[in-house]
Scaffold this motif. Sequence first.
Motif, mmCIF file in Angstrom:
data_model
loop_
_atom_site.group_PDB
_atom_site.id
_atom_site.type_symbol
_atom_site.label_atom_id
_atom_site.label_comp_id
_atom_site.label_asym_id
_atom_site.label_seq_id
_atom_site.Cartn_x
_atom_site.Cartn_y
_atom_site.Cartn_z
ATOM 1 N N PRO A 180 0.815 -1.215 0.000
ATOM 2 C CA PRO A 180 0.000 0.000 0.000
ATOM 3 C C PRO A 180 0.847 1.263 0.000
ATOM 4 O O PRO A 180 2.031 1.223 0.352
ATOM 5 N N PRO A 181 0.241 2.377 -0.382
ATOM 6 C CA PRO A 181 0.980 3.639 -0.340
ATOM 7 C C PRO A 181 1.322 3.997 1.106
ATOM 8 O O PRO A 181 0.537 3.710 2.015
ATOM 9 N N PRO A 182 2.478 4.590 1.321
ATOM 10 C CA PRO A 182 2.880 4.952 2.700
ATOM 11 C C PRO A 182 2.172 6.229 3.144
ATOM 12 O O PRO A 182 2.702 7.324 3.032
ATOM 13 N N VAL A 183 0.961 6.065 3.654
ATOM 14 C CA VAL A 183 0.164 7.206 4.096
ATOM 15 C C VAL A 183 0.195 7.256 5.621
ATOM 16 O O VAL A 183 -0.175 6.262 6.265
ATOM 17 N N PRO A 184 0.615 8.380 6.201
ATOM 18 C CA PRO A 184 0.656 8.470 7.669
ATOM 19 C C PRO A 184 -0.708 8.176 8.285
ATOM 20 O O PRO A 184 -1.737 8.632 7.807
ATOM 21 N N GLY A 185 -0.692 7.374 9.350
ATOM 22 C CA GLY A 185 -1.922 7.042 10.057
ATOM 23 C C GLY A 185 -2.713 5.898 9.447
ATOM 24 O O GLY A 185 -3.764 5.534 9.947
ATOM 25 N N LEU A 186 -2.207 5.320 8.339
ATOM 26 C CA LEU A 186 -2.939 4.238 7.681
ATOM 27 C C LEU A 186 -2.129 2.941 7.664
ATOM 28 O O LEU A 186 -2.091 2.235 6.664
ATOM 29 N N GLY A 187 -1.517 2.626 8.760
ATOM 30 C CA GLY A 187 -0.760 1.384 8.847
ATOM 31 C C GLY A 187 -1.628 0.153 8.673
ATOM 32 O O GLY A 187 -1.137 -0.928 8.391
ATOM 33 N N ASP A 188 -2.943 0.318 8.812
ATOM 34 C CA ASP A 188 -3.871 -0.801 8.696
ATOM 35 C C ASP A 188 -4.120 -1.225 7.253
ATOM 36 O O ASP A 188 -4.782 -2.228 7.015
ATOM 37 N N LEU A 189 -3.621 -0.473 6.276
ATOM 38 C CA LEU A 189 -3.906 -0.807 4.875
ATOM 39 C C LEU A 189 -3.424 -2.202 4.499
ATOM 40 O O LEU A 189 -4.096 -2.917 3.762
ATOM 41 N N GLU A 190 -2.254 -2.578 4.989
ATOM 42 C CA GLU A 190 -1.659 -3.873 4.620
ATOM 43 C C GLU A 190 -2.557 -5.043 5.010
ATOM 44 O O GLU A 190 -2.636 -6.035 4.305
ATOM 45 N N SER A 191 -3.259 -4.929 6.121
ATOM 46 C CA SER A 191 -4.096 -6.037 6.598
ATOM 47 C C SER A 191 -5.584 -5.813 6.320
ATOM 48 O O SER A 191 -6.415 -6.585 6.792
ATOM 49 N N LEU A 192 -5.909 -4.797 5.531
ATOM 50 C CA LEU A 192 -7.313 -4.487 5.266
ATOM 51 C C LEU A 192 -8.007 -5.639 4.545
ATOM 52 O O LEU A 192 -7.507 -6.164 3.561
ATOM 53 N N ASP A 193 -9.148 -6.042 5.076
ATOM 54 C CA ASP A 193 -9.997 -7.068 4.464
ATOM 55 C C ASP A 193 -11.408 -6.491 4.442
ATOM 56 O O ASP A 193 -12.190 -6.704 5.357
ATOM 57 N N SER A 194 -11.692 -5.723 3.405
ATOM 58 C CA SER A 194 -12.966 -5.029 3.355
ATOM 59 C C SER A 194 -13.816 -5.550 2.209
ATOM 60 O O SER A 194 -13.383 -6.389 1.422
ATOM 61 N N GLU A 249 -31.811 9.009 -18.624
ATOM 62 C CA GLU A 249 -30.676 8.849 -19.553
ATOM 63 C C GLU A 249 -29.353 8.665 -18.804
ATOM 64 O O GLU A 249 -28.313 8.472 -19.425
ATOM 65 N N ALA A 250 -29.392 8.750 -17.490
ATOM 66 C CA ALA A 250 -28.175 8.692 -16.675
ATOM 67 C C ALA A 250 -28.135 7.401 -15.856
ATOM 68 O O ALA A 250 -29.077 6.614 -15.857
ATOM 69 N N THR A 251 -27.020 7.226 -15.165
ATOM 70 C CA THR A 251 -26.844 6.081 -14.267
ATOM 71 C C THR A 251 -26.340 6.583 -12.930
ATOM 72 O O THR A 251 -25.393 7.372 -12.869
ATOM 73 N N GLU A 252 -26.972 6.130 -11.871
ATOM 74 C CA GLU A 252 -26.492 6.425 -10.529
ATOM 75 C C GLU A 252 -25.630 5.257 -10.058
ATOM 76 O O GLU A 252 -26.058 4.104 -10.101
ATOM 77 N N ILE A 253 -24.429 5.581 -9.635
ATOM 78 C CA ILE A 253 -23.530 4.586 -9.038
ATOM 79 C C ILE A 253 -23.565 4.807 -7.532
ATOM 80 O O ILE A 253 -23.381 5.922 -7.058
ATOM 81 N N SER A 254 -23.796 3.737 -6.802
ATOM 82 C CA SER A 254 -23.820 3.783 -5.348
ATOM 83 C C SER A 254 -22.778 2.788 -4.842
ATOM 84 O O SER A 254 -22.867 1.593 -5.137
ATOM 85 N N ILE A 255 -21.793 3.280 -4.110
ATOM 86 C CA ILE A 255 -20.720 2.431 -3.583
ATOM 87 C C ILE A 255 -20.835 2.383 -2.071
ATOM 88 O O ILE A 255 -20.853 3.422 -1.407
ATOM 89 N N LEU A 256 -20.900 1.176 -1.545
ATOM 90 C CA LEU A 256 -20.869 0.947 -0.106
ATOM 91 C C LEU A 256 -19.602 0.152 0.188
ATOM 92 O O LEU A 256 -19.459 -0.983 -0.273
ATOM 93 N N HIS A 257 -18.661 0.772 0.896
ATOM 94 C CA HIS A 257 -17.389 0.122 1.229
ATOM 95 C C HIS A 257 -17.413 -0.158 2.730
ATOM 96 O O HIS A 257 -17.378 0.753 3.544
ATOM 97 N N GLU A 258 -17.471 -1.448 3.073
ATOM 98 C CA GLU A 258 -17.645 -1.887 4.458
ATOM 99 C C GLU A 258 -16.354 -2.432 5.055
ATOM 100 O O GLU A 258 -15.423 -2.762 4.351
ATOM 101 N N ARG A 259 -16.370 -2.552 6.375
ATOM 102 C CA ARG A 259 -15.271 -3.101 7.175
ATOM 103 C C ARG A 259 -14.044 -2.195 7.144
ATOM 104 O O ARG A 259 -12.912 -2.658 7.022
ATOM 105 N N LEU A 260 -14.297 -0.901 7.262
ATOM 106 C CA LEU A 260 -13.232 0.094 7.405
ATOM 107 C C LEU A 260 -13.278 0.552 8.858
ATOM 108 O O LEU A 260 -14.101 1.387 9.230
ATOM 109 N N ASP A 261 -12.406 -0.018 9.679
ATOM 110 C CA ASP A 261 -12.560 0.068 11.130
ATOM 111 C C ASP A 261 -12.134 1.371 11.780
ATOM 112 O O ASP A 261 -12.432 1.590 12.947
ATOM 113 N N THR A 262 -11.399 2.229 11.071
ATOM 114 C CA THR A 262 -10.961 3.482 11.690
ATOM 115 C C THR A 262 -11.458 4.669 10.872
ATOM 116 O O THR A 262 -11.732 4.555 9.675
#
Length: 162
Positions: free
Chosen positions: A102-116, A127-140
């Motif tokens: 993962p990118p070295p982002v301060p405060g995001l040491g959890d990225l390596e073990s993320l299982d979301s 004529e359009a499309t709505e995209i709805s994204i639900l991203h779960e299991r983001l613990d912090t």
Amino acid sequence: MSAPDRPETKFAPATAVHVTRELPASRADVFRAWTEPDLFARWFTPPGNSSVSAELDVRPGGSYRITLKRTQLVPGTSHIVGRYLQVEPPERLVFTFGWQEPPPVPGLGDLESLDSRVTVRFAERGEATEISILHERLDTAELQAFHRWGWETTLEQLARVA
């Protein structure tokens, strides 16, 4: 239906982010942009990355690997990896979401073990499309903010090519 009345918003757990965007394109075209590697690579380039390649085996149980080459400010390569759990063309994709190198982002040491898990819904809106994204299991809060920013910026780029 307003956002608070949508089931995925109303019952979203506290460890999730929800992002919605309407695009001036058909649902079939938008779904294709998520499932064809060449199209996907044209828009899924989060800021701070110079290029993207995508290996997508879009079927239940199929895997994906998105390679992000970071810019000179933070050199290196990151990979977003996971498996497709549900594929319902052109309505819905559900997949696991994790990071390798993962990118070295301060405060995001959890990225390596993320299982979301991510659920993407594609809804016709005239004529359009709505995209709805639900991203779960983001613990912090940091993981939630980072991934909300990522989804919002990549959807902006999708809007430019859709």
